[in-house]
Design a protein around this motif. Structure first.
Motif, PDB file in Angstrom:
ATOM      1  N   THR A 170       2.822 119.993 171.768  1.00 21.15           N
ATOM      2  CA  THR A 170       2.821 121.339 172.355  1.00 21.15           C
ATOM      3  C   THR A 170       3.260 122.375 171.330  1.00 21.15           C
ATOM      4  O   THR A 170       2.662 123.460 171.220  1.00 21.15           O
ATOM      5  N   ALA A 171       4.303 122.037 170.571  1.00 24.25           N
ATOM      6  CA  ALA A 171       4.795 122.957 169.541  1.00 24.25           C
ATOM      7  C   ALA A 171       3.723 123.205 168.481  1.00 24.25           C
ATOM      8  O   ALA A 171       3.533 124.341 168.021  1.00 24.25           O
TER       9      ALA A 171
ATOM     10  N   TYR B 213      -2.510 135.582 164.065  1.00 24.48           N
ATOM     11  CA  TYR B 213      -1.880 136.401 163.029  1.00 24.48           C
ATOM     12  C   TYR B 213      -2.799 136.598 161.824  1.00 24.48           C
ATOM     13  O   TYR B 213      -2.886 137.697 161.264  1.00 24.48           O
TER      14      TYR B 213
ATOM     15  N   VAL C 141      -2.062 128.269 167.390  1.00 21.78           N
ATOM     16  CA  VAL C 141      -2.670 129.448 168.024  1.00 21.78           C
ATOM     17  C   VAL C 141      -2.055 130.727 167.472  1.00 21.78           C
ATOM     18  O   VAL C 141      -2.757 131.707 167.176  1.00 21.78           O
ATOM     19  N   GLY C 142      -0.728 130.725 167.299  1.00 24.85           N
ATOM     20  CA  GLY C 142      -0.052 131.890 166.742  1.00 24.85           C
ATOM     21  C   GLY C 142      -0.530 132.208 165.337  1.00 24.85           C
ATOM     22  O   GLY C 142      -0.771 133.382 164.993  1.00 24.85           O
ATOM     23  N   THR C 143      -0.697 131.169 164.522  1.00 29.16           N
ATOM     24  CA  THR C 143      -1.194 131.360 163.152  1.00 29.16           C
ATOM     25  C   THR C 143      -2.615 131.897 163.154  1.00 29.16           C
ATOM     26  O   THR C 143      -2.971 132.780 162.361  1.00 29.16           O
TER      27      THR C 143
ATOM     28  N   VAL D 287       0.465 123.044 168.864  1.00 26.71           N
ATOM     29  CA  VAL D 287      -0.591 123.887 169.438  1.00 26.71           C
ATOM     30  C   VAL D 287      -0.165 125.349 169.455  1.00 26.71           C
ATOM     31  O   VAL D 287      -0.937 126.250 169.087  1.00 26.71           O
ATOM     32  N   VAL D 288       1.084 125.606 169.889  1.00 23.49           N
ATOM     33  CA  VAL D 288       1.590 126.979 169.949  1.00 23.49           C
ATOM     34  C   VAL D 288       1.611 127.608 168.557  1.00 23.49           C
ATOM     35  O   VAL D 288       1.181 128.757 168.353  1.00 23.49           O
ATOM     36  N   ILE D 289       2.100 126.850 167.571  1.00 21.86           N
ATOM     37  CA  ILE D 289       2.153 127.354 166.193  1.00 21.86           C
ATOM     38  C   ILE D 289       0.742 127.598 165.656  1.00 21.86           C
ATOM     39  O   ILE D 289       0.472 128.611 164.994  1.00 21.86           O
TER      40      ILE D 289
END
Length: 378
Positions: A187-188, A199, A194-196, A190-192
């Motif tokens: 999960t972490a 950005y 998507v955020g990257t 995936v979140v990182i």
């Protein structure tokens, strides 16, 4: 006469009536919105009527098969599905840049659809067989059983179907005993990721940047999702027009067969992937919410069947089929409303298409089979 009555009784008892009632409502809604999407009763409306009939027969046959028989057949069905996928890889027919069909002479198949059922069947059989003595190696084997068909479908390429196969199989693995703690790093990540992506969107969406793991059209789908206005008449057209249709419906909708976006041909693929846009434009926010409530009731009924199942195999299969319905609805609605990229996932029981309806019918029949099955007491 006695045998006939016994057969009729068995056929009637095969149905789970709350689930069947929901499916009948979904069928009526599906044919109603299809009538509007095609603008009458042309060949697509007639074909969809036939597709629903075939799906009902498939559901009834699946409902008549007891879970122990399904469990015994699971490895053979899985192997057959993987062999057909390999056949597609080497001998498949290519259409619109994708190789997804296999012509066997007497029938033309899309084997990837079959894997939505056969993968969870195989994994449910595997975890039932190893119930009570699971080790880390068992989860590694289960992931390998899932990864093989997933990779073959991605290679076609068919990311939408691959996603559904992966989720339906992974749900079995999770329900089979996979620790939730092991999902935290995923999960972490995936979140990182998507955020990257968001950005650095301006840099990585340049034409000369190769995403390596994704095909060029898949890259542009993601980039178009992040900024549909970057190509409003090309890659972003689908997303922009569907969002306009959903928004123009307002709270109450424009009325049945009164949707301008649909009937002026602004909504692409309005009978298949984007039929929710047609529905939302004509029936508005209230209609869209009520449709989602119906889907929620359908999924809740499937999960209730999973909770009450009398075998570990039944619990795993019912849970997986219910979550497959959820992913179908979530991905399609998110795709139409611009939350996810366009991946070609139909809306259950509303989108035109015989193969997807057949898969949904078989999945519903398996839920009914698990619902009415009672093991014989020794």
């Amino acid at each position: 006469m006695k045998r006939l009555l016994q057969w009729v009784t068995r056929a009637v008892l095969a149905f789970d009536w709350p689930l069947l009632a929901l499916l009948v409502i979904m069928t009526i809604l599906g044919m109603t919105i299809m009538h509007s999407a095609v603008g009458g009763t042309d060949w697509r409306f007639a074909d969809q009527s036939r597709n629903f009939l075939i799906a009902f027969v498939a559901m009834w046959i699946a409902a008549m098969l007891p879970p122990p028989l399904l469990m015994r057949l699971a490895p053979y069905i899985y192997v057959a599905g993987v062999v057909l996928l390999l056949g597609v890889e080497f001998f498949g027919e290519t259409s619109k840049g994708a190789t997804r069909w296999l012509d066997l002479g007497f029938v033309r198949l899309q084997p990837s659809e079959m894997l939505k059922i056969s993968v969870p069947l195989m994994l449910a059989w595997y975890f039932h067989r190893n119930q009570g003595r699971l080790h880390v190696l068992d989860f590694v084997v289960a992931m390998a059983l899932l990864a093989l068909p997933f990779a073959l479908i991605v290679m076609q390429p068919d990311l939408g179907t691959a996603l559904l196969v992966f989720v339906s199989g992974f749900c079995v693995i999770y329900f089979g005993g996979l620790s939730f703690k092991l999902l935290a790093p995923l999960t972490a990540a995936v979140v990182i990721g998507v955020g990257t992506l968001v950005y650095f969107e301006t840099d990585i969406c340049q034409p000369d940047v190769d995403w390596v793991l994704l095909h060029e059209y898949q890259k542009y789908r993601v980039c178009t999702l992040l900024d549909p206005s970057s190509d409003p008449l090309g890659k972003g057209f689908h997303t922009i027009q569907s969002m306009i249709a959903v928004g123009s419906g307002g709270v109450y909708g424009k009325g049945y067969m009164m949707g301008t976006q649909a009937h002026l041909d602004f909504i692409p693929e309005r009978t298949t992937d984007f039929i929710f846009a047609v529905f939302a434009e004509e029936f508005g926010l209230y209609g869209g919410v009520m449709l989602l409530v119906l889907y929620a009731l359908l999924i809740a009924r499937g999960l209730a069947i999973a909770v009450k199942a009398h075998t570990h195999f039944g619990r795993l299969m019912a849970g997986s089929m219910s979550m497959m319905f959820f992913v179908y609805v979530f991905v399609n609605v998110a795709m139409v409303t611009g939350i996810l990229p366009v991946v070609g996932v139909p809306l259950p029981f509303l989108s035109y298409g015989g193969t997807a309806l057949l898969t949904l019918g078989v999945a519903s029949g398996i839920l009914m089979s698990i619902s009415h099955y009672r093991p014989l007491r020794s």
